[in-house]
Write an enzyme that holds these catalytic residues in place. Structure first.
Site, PDB file in Angstrom:
ATOM      1  N   LYS A 113       0.821  -1.206   0.000  1.00 20.13           N
ATOM      2  CA  LYS A 113       0.000   0.000   0.000  1.00 20.13           C
ATOM      3  C   LYS A 113       0.856   1.257   0.000  1.00 20.13           C
ATOM      4  O   LYS A 113       0.494   2.272  -0.599  1.00 20.13           O
ATOM      5  CB  LYS A 113      -0.944  -0.008   1.201  1.00 20.13           C
ATOM      6  CG  LYS A 113      -2.048  -1.054   1.069  1.00 20.13           C
ATOM      7  CD  LYS A 113      -3.072  -0.960   2.178  1.00 20.13           C
ATOM      8  CE  LYS A 113      -4.183  -1.973   1.954  1.00 20.13           C
ATOM      9  NZ  LYS A 113      -5.232  -1.906   2.998  1.00 20.13           N
ATOM     10  N   LYS A 170     -11.635  -2.278  -1.054  1.00 23.17           N
ATOM     11  CA  LYS A 170     -12.542  -1.150  -0.811  1.00 23.17           C
ATOM     12  C   LYS A 170     -11.780   0.163  -0.696  1.00 23.17           C
ATOM     13  O   LYS A 170     -12.362   1.233  -0.817  1.00 23.17           O
ATOM     14  CB  LYS A 170     -13.355  -1.386   0.460  1.00 23.17           C
ATOM     15  CG  LYS A 170     -12.546  -1.524   1.737  1.00 23.17           C
ATOM     16  CD  LYS A 170     -13.462  -1.796   2.925  1.00 23.17           C
ATOM     17  CE  LYS A 170     -12.676  -1.909   4.226  1.00 23.17           C
ATOM     18  NZ  LYS A 170     -11.790  -3.085   4.267  1.00 23.17           N
ATOM     19  N   LYS A 222      -5.768  -7.666  -5.918  1.00 27.74           N
ATOM     20  CA  LYS A 222      -7.083  -8.029  -5.405  1.00 27.74           C
ATOM     21  C   LYS A 222      -8.000  -6.815  -5.344  1.00 27.74           C
ATOM     22  O   LYS A 222      -7.549  -5.674  -5.240  1.00 27.74           O
ATOM     23  CB  LYS A 222      -6.962  -8.663  -4.018  1.00 27.74           C
ATOM     24  CG  LYS A 222      -6.637  -7.705  -2.892  1.00 27.74           C
ATOM     25  CD  LYS A 222      -6.775  -8.412  -1.552  1.00 27.74           C
ATOM     26  CE  LYS A 222      -6.628  -7.403  -0.406  1.00 27.74           C
ATOM     27  NZ  LYS A 222      -6.874  -8.024   0.903  1.00 27.74           N
TER      28      LYS A 222
END
Length: 274
Positions: free
Chosen positions: A59, A143, A140
């Site tokens: 991230k 959200k 993947k």
């Protein structure tokens, strides 16, 4: 992190009130023990240990920055969520295995320093397959993806779901096949189609013979819409029943606090805060 957690709890009732634009309701009891234990555990883990976690590295790279402290320490809050209730077994997906290893390390480290207190929880791997992003099938579906077209949400309207699938990344071949290594985008659509219908991948592909990818996207979108319809209906029903939701929050908070409070008090005594 403690401030963020407290705000999340307080925000539940505010969210419900905002949906209905109704009068102020009685405050819901808060469960602050998670955040307090998270702080104590954070003081017991070194920075390189958290920076080693895959999700932090992935991230941070995606954000093209060093990331935020909240992102870095979130796995410790997850550990607090588990250890506050002295959980012994935790169901997790493959992407959470490293985080569970951190939980186990923290429990063992605490026990070694202060005496056996926390059970070291075992991971129970769930057989869930990762759903890939509609815009980048190499990662993947998440959200937190900044690309709003990448993720399908249960609360999306049928129109939004159709739009997102129409924008899904595929390739120049129009035939529907399942070849994840060669045709990741189309294969992701097939996997989603199989998951929401409960039909094996092979049968999904067979039933889609003769469809080009444009028409197949619509077929998958309709299958997802049909699967989500009763769930969305129940969500809308619950959102209209403010009294019931607030009761659930109050009862749940009371039950959680009944378990969490004595655990945290004992932890505070062991570490010398009390």
């Amino acid at each position: 992190m403690a401030l963020q957690s407290a705000r999340k709890v307080r925000g539940c009732c505010s969210f419900i009130r905002a949906l209905h634009k109704g009068p102020e309701a009685a405050p819901v009891p808060q469960v602050s023990e998670h955040a307090q234990l998270s702080w104590i555990l954070t003081c017991m883990v070194r920075l390189p240990r958290l920076q080693h976690l895959h999700q932090w590295k992935a991230k941070s790279a995606k954000q093209q920055s060093d990331g935020t402290v909240g992102l870095l320490t979130y796995p410790v809050l997850q550990a607090a969520d588990i250890l506050t209730y002295k959980s012994t077994h935790v169901p997790v997906g493959e992407d959470q295995v490293q985080h569970m290893e951190l939980v186990q390390d923290l429990a063992q480290g605490f026990n070694k320093k202060y005496g056996k207190f926390f059970p070291v929880p075992k991971s129970i791997l769930t057989p869930m397959k990762k759903v890939k992003s509609l815009r980048d099938p190499s990662v993947k579906m998440s959200k937190s993806d900044p690309d709003k077209l990448a993720t399908i949400r249960v609360t999306d309207s049928p129109e939004d779901i159709v739009h997102k699938f129409r924008k899904a990344v595929t390739d120049c071949t129009s035939e529907v096949t399942y070849e994840p290594s060669r045709r990741a985008g189309v294969s992701n659509l097939v996997a989603i189609h199989a998951a929401v219908t409960g039909v094996p991948v092979e049968d999904v592909v067979r039933s889609s013979t003769g469809l080009d990818t444009a028409r197949y996207k619509l077929k998958v979108a309709n299958a997802v819409i049909e699967k989500f319809a009763p769930i969305r209906s129940e969500i809308e029903k619950l959102k209209r029943d403010r009294d019931y939701l607030e009761k659930v929050l109050r009862v749940g908070s009371a039950k959680a606090k009944e378990i969490a409070y004595p655990v945290l008090q004992e932890v505070k005594k062991l570490v010398g805060i009390l």
